[in-house]
Design a protein around this motif. Structure first.
Motif, PDB file in Angstrom:
ATOM      1  N   SER A   2       0.843  -1.195  -0.087  1.00 15.12           N
ATOM      2  CA  SER A   2       0.071   0.116   0.095  1.00 15.12           C
ATOM      3  C   SER A   2       0.784   1.356   0.021  1.00 15.12           C
ATOM      4  O   SER A   2       2.085   1.187   0.308  1.00 15.12           O
ATOM      5  CB  SER A   2      -0.889   0.010   1.258  1.00 15.12           C
ATOM      6  OG  SER A   2       0.102  -0.039   2.528  1.00 15.12           O
ATOM      7  N   GLY A   3       0.234   2.366  -0.303  1.00 11.06           N
ATOM      8  CA  GLY A   3       1.097   3.798  -0.384  1.00 11.06           C
ATOM      9  C   GLY A   3       1.529   3.721  -1.794  1.00 11.06           C
ATOM     10  O   GLY A   3       1.041   3.321  -2.857  1.00 11.06           O
ATOM     11  N   ASP A  28       9.542   2.967  -2.911  1.00 11.21           N
ATOM     12  CA  ASP A  28       8.264   2.781  -2.426  1.00 11.21           C
ATOM     13  C   ASP A  28       8.155   4.149  -1.388  1.00 11.21           C
ATOM     14  O   ASP A  28       9.356   4.320  -0.682  1.00 11.21           O
ATOM     15  CB  ASP A  28       7.995   1.646  -1.535  1.00 11.21           C
ATOM     16  CG  ASP A  28       8.238   0.370  -2.624  1.00 11.21           C
ATOM     17  OD1 ASP A  28       7.341   0.297  -3.420  1.00 11.21           O
ATOM     18  OD2 ASP A  28       8.822  -0.543  -2.288  1.00 11.21           O
ATOM     19  N   PRO A  31       2.309   4.484   3.586  1.00  5.98           N
ATOM     20  CA  PRO A  31       1.468   5.382   4.232  1.00  5.98           C
ATOM     21  C   PRO A  31       1.905   5.904   5.363  1.00  5.98           C
ATOM     22  O   PRO A  31       2.409   5.495   6.340  1.00  5.98           O
ATOM     23  CB  PRO A  31       0.029   4.360   4.483  1.00  5.98           C
ATOM     24  CG  PRO A  31       0.535   3.116   3.630  1.00  5.98           C
ATOM     25  CD  PRO A  31       1.852   2.867   3.615  1.00  5.98           C
ATOM     26  N   TRP A  65      -0.529   3.786  -6.841  1.00  4.00           N
ATOM     27  CA  TRP A  65      -0.924   3.929  -5.538  1.00  4.00           C
ATOM     28  C   TRP A  65      -1.611   2.833  -5.125  1.00  4.00           C
ATOM     29  O   TRP A  65      -2.800   2.716  -5.612  1.00  4.00           O
ATOM     30  CB  TRP A  65      -1.502   5.185  -5.294  1.00  4.00           C
ATOM     31  CG  TRP A  65      -1.935   5.628  -3.830  1.00  4.00           C
ATOM     32  CD1 TRP A  65      -3.117   5.072  -3.331  1.00  4.00           C
ATOM     33  CD2 TRP A  65      -1.232   6.073  -2.861  1.00  4.00           C
ATOM     34  NE1 TRP A  65      -3.069   5.611  -1.839  1.00  4.00           N
ATOM     35  CE2 TRP A  65      -1.978   5.986  -1.628  1.00  4.00           C
ATOM     36  CE3 TRP A  65       0.017   6.770  -2.887  1.00  4.00           C
ATOM     37  CZ2 TRP A  65      -1.517   6.753  -0.535  1.00  4.00           C
ATOM     38  CZ3 TRP A  65       0.728   7.398  -1.732  1.00  4.00           C
ATOM     39  CH2 TRP A  65      -0.243   7.443  -0.597  1.00  4.00           C
ATOM     40  N   ASP A  66      -1.300   2.161  -3.886  1.00  2.28           N
ATOM     41  CA  ASP A  66      -2.046   0.946  -3.378  1.00  2.28           C
ATOM     42  C   ASP A  66      -2.455   0.015  -4.471  1.00  2.28           C
ATOM     43  O   ASP A  66      -3.497  -0.634  -4.501  1.00  2.28           O
ATOM     44  CB  ASP A  66      -3.566   1.181  -2.767  1.00  2.28           C
ATOM     45  CG  ASP A  66      -3.260   2.129  -1.476  1.00  2.28           C
ATOM     46  OD1 ASP A  66      -2.219   2.255  -0.981  1.00  2.28           O
ATOM     47  OD2 ASP A  66      -4.461   2.561  -0.988  1.00  2.28           O
ATOM     48  N   GLU A  68      -2.710   0.519  -7.542  1.00  2.00           N
ATOM     49  CA  GLU A  68      -3.366   1.073  -8.885  1.00  2.00           C
ATOM     50  C   GLU A  68      -2.485   1.623  -9.610  1.00  2.00           C
ATOM     51  O   GLU A  68      -1.885   2.693  -9.275  1.00  2.00           O
ATOM     52  CB  GLU A  68      -4.584   1.759  -8.356  1.00  2.00           C
ATOM     53  CG  GLU A  68      -5.306   2.377  -9.683  1.00  2.00           C
ATOM     54  CD  GLU A  68      -6.185   3.494  -9.442  1.00  2.00           C
ATOM     55  OE1 GLU A  68      -6.999   4.157 -10.202  1.00  2.00           O
ATOM     56  OE2 GLU A  68      -6.292   4.074  -8.060  1.00  2.00           O
ATOM     57  N   ARG A 156      -3.837  12.215  -0.286  1.00  2.00           N
ATOM     58  CA  ARG A 156      -3.181  10.872   0.446  1.00  2.00           C
ATOM     59  C   ARG A 156      -1.769  11.185   0.142  1.00  2.00           C
ATOM     60  O   ARG A 156      -1.073  10.146   1.037  1.00  2.00           O
ATOM     61  CB  ARG A 156      -3.777   9.496  -0.453  1.00  2.00           C
ATOM     62  CG  ARG A 156      -3.700   9.828  -1.872  1.00  2.00           C
ATOM     63  CD  ARG A 156      -4.732   8.752  -2.426  1.00  2.00           C
ATOM     64  NE  ARG A 156      -4.696   8.740  -4.115  1.00  2.00           N
ATOM     65  CZ  ARG A 156      -5.076   7.663  -4.782  1.00  2.00           C
ATOM     66  NH1 ARG A 156      -5.825   6.644  -4.143  1.00  2.00           N
ATOM     67  NH2 ARG A 156      -5.003   7.517  -6.108  1.00  2.00           N
TER      68      ARG A 156
END
Length: 216
Positions: A2-3, A28, A31, A65-66, A68, A156
């Motif tokens: 994630s992130g 990376d 979050p 992001w996450d 996507e 975010r």
């Protein structure tokens, strides 16, 4: 993960031959983590930041992001905020109106808008200056307004491109701590571009060094 995930990012600019500003960079940002891209002028760090937020197109690689892929996601739909070196405030608007701008464009109701603006002005220490013209502020105050405006929509990820470099050394040191603390207090993921090693160490949880378009 994630992130934010950047894989083999490449950025080129037109020329003969084309200028390769970023040459296959991967990293990376988790979050809530604050990561600094540190390097001298011309090393590609601002080009990389622009590609992450979508202002500059990638010549290769991916930004996600996450999980996507954001390749087809326009800048205004990525949920990322951006703070520039000069703040780029609207000179004809008051402090409060500058902070509220993104919320107004998003159709946030007036009462909610005003509450969010008051919250952020208090966080950046400008709660008494909401009605003042931004042209009457000091450089440090203007950067605080720019930071509050970028945080207002609850991004975010907040990208900061040399946000303190136009300020004097003493003010830079104090604002570096303030920006770090504000990002942590709001749980905002941060990606900071800077040429100042001391600033990177103060602001970031992790520092990535760039040279000649590559991480080193």
């Amino acid at each position: 993960m994630s992130g934010l995930r950047v894989d083999d990012a490449r950025v080129t600019y037109p020329g003969t031959p084309p200028v390769e500003a970023v040459r296959g960079v991967s990293f990376d940002v988790g979050p809530g983590e604050i990561v600094a891209l540190l390097g001298p002028s011309g090393c590609g760090k601002s080009s990389l930041l622009s590609a992450v937020v979508g202002v500059t197109p990638l010549a290769g690689g991916t930004v996600a992001w996450d999980g996507e892929d954001l390749a087809r996601v326009p800048v205004h739909r990525r949920g990322f905020g951006l703070v520039f070196q000069d703040g780029q405030l609207f000179p004809h608007l008051t402090v409060a109106a500058n902070v509220a701008f993104g919320l107004e464009m998003a159709g946030v109701p007036r009462a909610s808008r005003e509450a969010r603006v008051a919250e952020l002005l208090a966080m950046v220490g400008l709660e008494e200056l909401g009605g003042r013209a931004v042209t009457e502020l000091s450089g440090g105050q203007r950067q605080r307004v720019a930071l509050a405006r970028s945080l207002a929509p609850r991004p975010r990820l907040l990208a900061l491109d040399e946000p303190l470099s136009s300020l004097d050394a003493d003010l830079r040191g104090r604002l570096a701590v303030d920006v770090r603390d504000l990002l942590r207090a709001t749980g905002t993921t941060g990606l900071v571009v800077t040429h100042d090693p001391a600033e990177a160490d103060v602001m970031a949880d992790r520092v990535l060094r760039m040279e000649d378009g590559l991480l080193v």
